[in-house]
Design an enzyme around this catalytic site. Structure first.
Site, PDB file in Angstrom:
ATOM      1  NE  ARG A 177      42.680  48.187  67.903  1.00 54.52           N
ATOM      2  CZ  ARG A 177      43.433  48.123  68.987  1.00 54.52           C
ATOM      3  NH1 ARG A 177      43.248  48.947  69.965  1.00 54.52           N
ATOM      4  NH2 ARG A 177      44.374  47.197  69.100  1.00 54.52           N
ATOM      5  NE  ARG A 181      50.023  51.686  56.071  1.00 49.77           N
ATOM      6  CZ  ARG A 181      50.374  50.719  56.921  1.00 49.77           C
ATOM      7  NH1 ARG A 181      50.815  49.556  56.475  1.00 49.77           N
ATOM      8  NH2 ARG A 181      50.282  50.937  58.202  1.00 49.77           N
ATOM      9  NE  ARG A 254      33.708  37.569  72.318  1.00 45.64           N
ATOM     10  CZ  ARG A 254      32.841  36.569  72.286  1.00 45.64           C
ATOM     11  NH1 ARG A 254      31.945  36.408  73.244  1.00 45.64           N
ATOM     12  NH2 ARG A 254      32.839  35.732  71.262  1.00 45.64           N
ATOM     13  NE  ARG A 285      44.680  37.959  67.878  1.00 45.39           N
ATOM     14  CZ  ARG A 285      44.606  39.261  68.107  1.00 45.39           C
ATOM     15  NH1 ARG A 285      44.983  40.117  67.193  1.00 45.39           N
ATOM     16  NH2 ARG A 285      44.170  39.732  69.266  1.00 45.39           N
ATOM     17  CD  GLU A 305      43.951  36.143  70.732  1.00 49.20           C
ATOM     18  OE1 GLU A 305      45.192  36.162  70.530  1.00 49.20           O
ATOM     19  OE2 GLU A 305      43.256  37.169  70.714  1.00 49.20           O
ATOM     20  CE1 TYR A 353      41.385  46.375  72.004  1.00 51.08           C
ATOM     21  CE2 TYR A 353      39.636  47.079  70.539  1.00 51.08           C
ATOM     22  CZ  TYR A 353      40.702  46.273  70.812  1.00 51.08           C
ATOM     23  OH  TYR A 353      41.102  45.353  69.879  1.00 51.08           O
ATOM     24  CG  ASP A 355      46.708  49.318  71.626  1.00 51.96           C
ATOM     25  OD1 ASP A 355      46.025  48.296  71.779  1.00 51.96           O
ATOM     26  OD2 ASP A 355      46.763  49.956  70.557  1.00 51.96           O
TER      27      ASP A 355
HETATM   28  N1  UDP Z   1      39.595  43.173  62.732  1.00 51.92           N
HETATM   29  C1  UDP Z   1      39.038  42.548  61.658  1.00 51.92           C
HETATM   30  N2  UDP Z   1      39.804  41.720  60.887  1.00 51.92           N
HETATM   31  C2  UDP Z   1      41.121  41.518  61.148  1.00 51.92           C
HETATM   32  C3  UDP Z   1      41.705  42.173  62.243  1.00 51.92           C
HETATM   33  C4  UDP Z   1      40.902  42.981  63.042  1.00 51.92           C
HETATM   34  O1  UDP Z   1      37.847  42.708  61.388  1.00 51.92           O
HETATM   35  O2  UDP Z   1      41.782  40.764  60.396  1.00 51.92           O
HETATM   36  C5  UDP Z   1      38.728  44.071  63.545  1.00 51.92           C
HETATM   37  C6  UDP Z   1      38.044  43.339  64.683  1.00 51.92           C
HETATM   38  O3  UDP Z   1      36.773  43.916  64.873  1.00 51.92           O
HETATM   39  C7  UDP Z   1      38.954  43.630  65.857  1.00 51.92           C
HETATM   40  C8  UDP Z   1      39.428  45.056  65.556  1.00 51.92           C
HETATM   41  O4  UDP Z   1      39.505  45.097  64.141  1.00 51.92           O
HETATM   42  O5  UDP Z   1      38.296  43.536  67.072  1.00 51.92           O
HETATM   43  C9  UDP Z   1      40.765  45.412  66.176  1.00 51.92           C
HETATM   44  O6  UDP Z   1      41.717  44.439  65.828  1.00 51.92           O
HETATM   45  P1  UDP Z   1      43.219  44.426  66.355  1.00 51.92           P
HETATM   46  O7  UDP Z   1      43.894  43.254  65.764  1.00 51.92           O
HETATM   47  O8  UDP Z   1      43.800  45.773  66.104  1.00 51.92           O
HETATM   48  O9  UDP Z   1      43.018  44.316  67.923  1.00 51.92           O
HETATM   49  P2  UDP Z   1      43.526  43.338  69.093  1.00 51.92           P
HETATM   50  O10 UDP Z   1      42.492  42.258  69.205  1.00 51.92           O
HETATM   51  O11 UDP Z   1      44.876  42.824  68.715  1.00 51.92           O
HETATM   52  O12 UDP Z   1      43.515  44.239  70.308  1.00 51.92           O
END
Ligand code: UDP
Length: 373
Positions: A177, A181, A254, A285, A305, A353, A355
Site C-alpha cells: 500500500r 515516488r 488487531r 499516530r 491511536e 483488509y 478500505d
Molecule cells: N506503514 C509503515 N509506516 C508508516 C505507515 C504505514 O510501516 O508510516 C506500514 C504498516 O505496516 C501499516 C501498513 O504500512 O500497517 C499500511 O499502512 P496504512 O497507513 O496505509 O494503513 P491504515 O492503518 O491506515 O489502514
C-alpha cells in the site's frame, strides 16, 4: 413479539457499517424490505463521526476516502459533497519530521539528495544489497521496495507496534500500500478521487439508510434465533469465526484504543495526520480532526491511536491475514458458501483488509449477483 414463522423482512442486516448500509440501500431501491441492526448505540460502524466543539471527530480512527473507480466515486457523491482534502501525513522518527509517503521530500530529508537520479542511486544500492527477488514477508518486501534506511526509519518499528508481530512474520502485501515516488509529491494515495465528505461520514450513512428501519443496541448473538426468524435472509457483517462459534478455531485480529483529547488551542500539530514511526511511542499516530475539514474552530481535538492485542472483549479492527489465519478462514468461507440464506460481507465477515471504497464495491457486487439470480 413476532411469531417465529412470521417473516416480516426480506433481509435482516447485521451491522450498520458501510457494507450493511450500502446493501440495505440498494435492496430497498429494489423494493426489498430491510431491517438493519447494530450492537453499538449508533449507525455507521467505524466511519461514524462524533461532533464535538463543532469538529467531526473520527471516533474509530481516520477515514480518508479515496478511489480510482469513477463508479464508486459517483456513488458516494450521491450522498455528500466531498472537500478537496489530500492526505499528506508527516512522520516523526527519532526526533525528526519527514514527509510521507516516501517521495523526493523524504529522500532529501533523509540523505540530502536533490534529484531523482541521486535518490534512485541511494535506494537502488540499498535494494541491491538488502533486497530479494521474491520477498516472502513484510521485511523482505520493504527492503526490496525501498532499501534499508527507509525500512529502518519508517517501517520496521511502526509495523511491529501496529501488528504486534515481527515484520518477518507478516505478509508482504500489507506494505504494497505504501508508494515510493520520485517526485516532490506528498499525496499519500495514488487514486484519482480523494476527499472527506463535507458534514462528515454520518451524512453518507444517513443518506444510505434514509427510510430504512434501523435498530441500535441490538446484539445479534444475544437473540440470534428470534432475530434470524424475522427475515428470509440474513446479511452478516461481523466476525466470521464468531458467527460459527469459533468451531474451526479463532481468527486473529488487531485491536485499537483511541485516546481522544480536547486541547484549548486552535492548532496542535498543523496537519491532520502525524505518524509516530519509532518504538519510543506506544501509539502509531496522532490525528487532529479539524484539519480534515480545514476547520477554524477556536479549540482542537486530537486522537492518539494505540494498537492493542485483540481478545473477545475488544473491537476487532484489522484482520491479520497471515498464512495460519488464512487457512482457518478458508474453512469458514467454505462453510459460508453452502449457506443459501446468509450473506457474508465487509472487513470482518470476509476477513479482508478492505478500505472504504473496496467495501462499497464489494456490497454493490453482492447486490448485483443476488439480483441477477
Ligand atoms: N506503514 C509503515 N509506516 C508508516 C505507515 C504505514 O510501516 O508510516 C506500514 C504498516 O505496516 C501499516 C501498513 O504500512 O500497517 C499500511 O499502512 P496504512 O497507513 O496505509 O494503513 P491504515 O492503518 O491506515 O489502514
Amino acid at each position: 413479539m413476532l411469531e417465529v414463522n412470521e417473516k416480516k423482512y426480506d433481509y435482516l442486516i447485521v451491522g450498520a457499517g458501510l457494507f450493511g448500509s450500502v446493501f440495505a440501500h440498494e435492496m430497498t431501491k429494489r423494493n426489498k424490505k430491510c431491517l438493519v441492526i447494530d450492537k453499538r448505540d449508533h449507525l455507521g460502524g467505524n466511519v461514524y463521526c462524533e461532533k464535538k466543539e463543532g469538529i467531526n471527530v473520527h471516533k474509530y480512527g481516520a477515514h480518508i476516502f479515496h478511489t480510482n473507480d469513477k463508479k464508486i466515486w459517483d456513488y458516494v457523491n450521491q450522498f455528500a459533497t466531498f472537500n478537496n482534502y489530500i492526505n499528506s501525513p508527516l512522520s516523526l522518527s527519532k526526533g525528526k519530521l519527514y514527509n510521507l509517503p516516501f517521495n523526493m521530500n523524504t529522500f532529501y530529508q533523509l540523505w540530502g539528495t536533490k534529484t531523482p537520479e541521486e535518490a534512485k542511486a541511494v535506494i537502488n544500492e540499498q535494494i541491491a544489497k538488502y533486497g530479494t527477488k521474491s520477498p516472502k514477508n513484510l521485511e523482505e518486501q520493504a527492503l526490496s521496495l525501498a532499501g534499508k534506511d527507509i525500512y529502518e526509519t519508517f517501517i520496521k518499528e511502526y509495523t511491529e507496534k501496529q501488528w504486534g508481530k515481527k515484520a518477518t512474520e507478516l505478509p508482504a502485501f500489507i506494505i504494497k500500500r505504501l508508494p515510493v515516488r520520485y517526485t516532490y509529491d506528498n499525496n499519500y494515495f495514488n487514486d484519482i478521487y480523494q476527499g472527506i465528505p463535507i458534514g462528515g461520514y454520518n451524512t453518507i450513512i444517513e443518506g444510505l439508510l434514509s427510510g430504512i428501519e434501523t435498530k441500535t443496541n441490538i446484539d445479534f448473538f444475544e437473540d440470534r434465533v428470534q432475530l434470524e426468524s424475522l427475515a428470509d435472509k440474513v446479511v452478516y457483517t461481523g466476525k466470521i469465526d464468531e458467527f460459527f462459534d469459533y468451531k474451526y478455531g479463532q481468527l486473529e485480529y488487531r485491536s485499537l484504543r483511541f485516546e481522544h483529547e480536547l486541547k484549548e488551542i486552535d492548532n496542535y500539530q498543523g496537519n491532520a495526520v502525524v505518524n509516530y514511526n519509532d518504538s519510543e511511542y506506544a501509539f502509531t499516530r496522532i490525528i487532529e480532526h479539524k484539519h480534515f475539514e480545514f476547520g477554524k474552530q477556536p479549540k482542537t481535538i486530537i486522537t492518539r491511536e494505540y494498537p492493542e492485542n485483540w481478545d473477545r472483549t475488544k473491537e476487532a479492527y484489522y484482520p491479520i491475514n497471515n498464512d495460519d489465519n488464512q487457512r482457518i478462514y478458508k474453512k469458514y468461507k467454505e462453510e459460508a458458501k453452502g449457506m443459501q440464506n446468509i450473506i457474508f460481507g465487509g472487513r470482518l465477515a470476509e476477513y479482508r483488509y478492505y478500505d472504504m471504497h473496496q467495501i462499497i464495491a464489494s456490497a454493490l457486487t453482492k447486490v448485483t449477483e443476488i439480483s441477477e439470480l
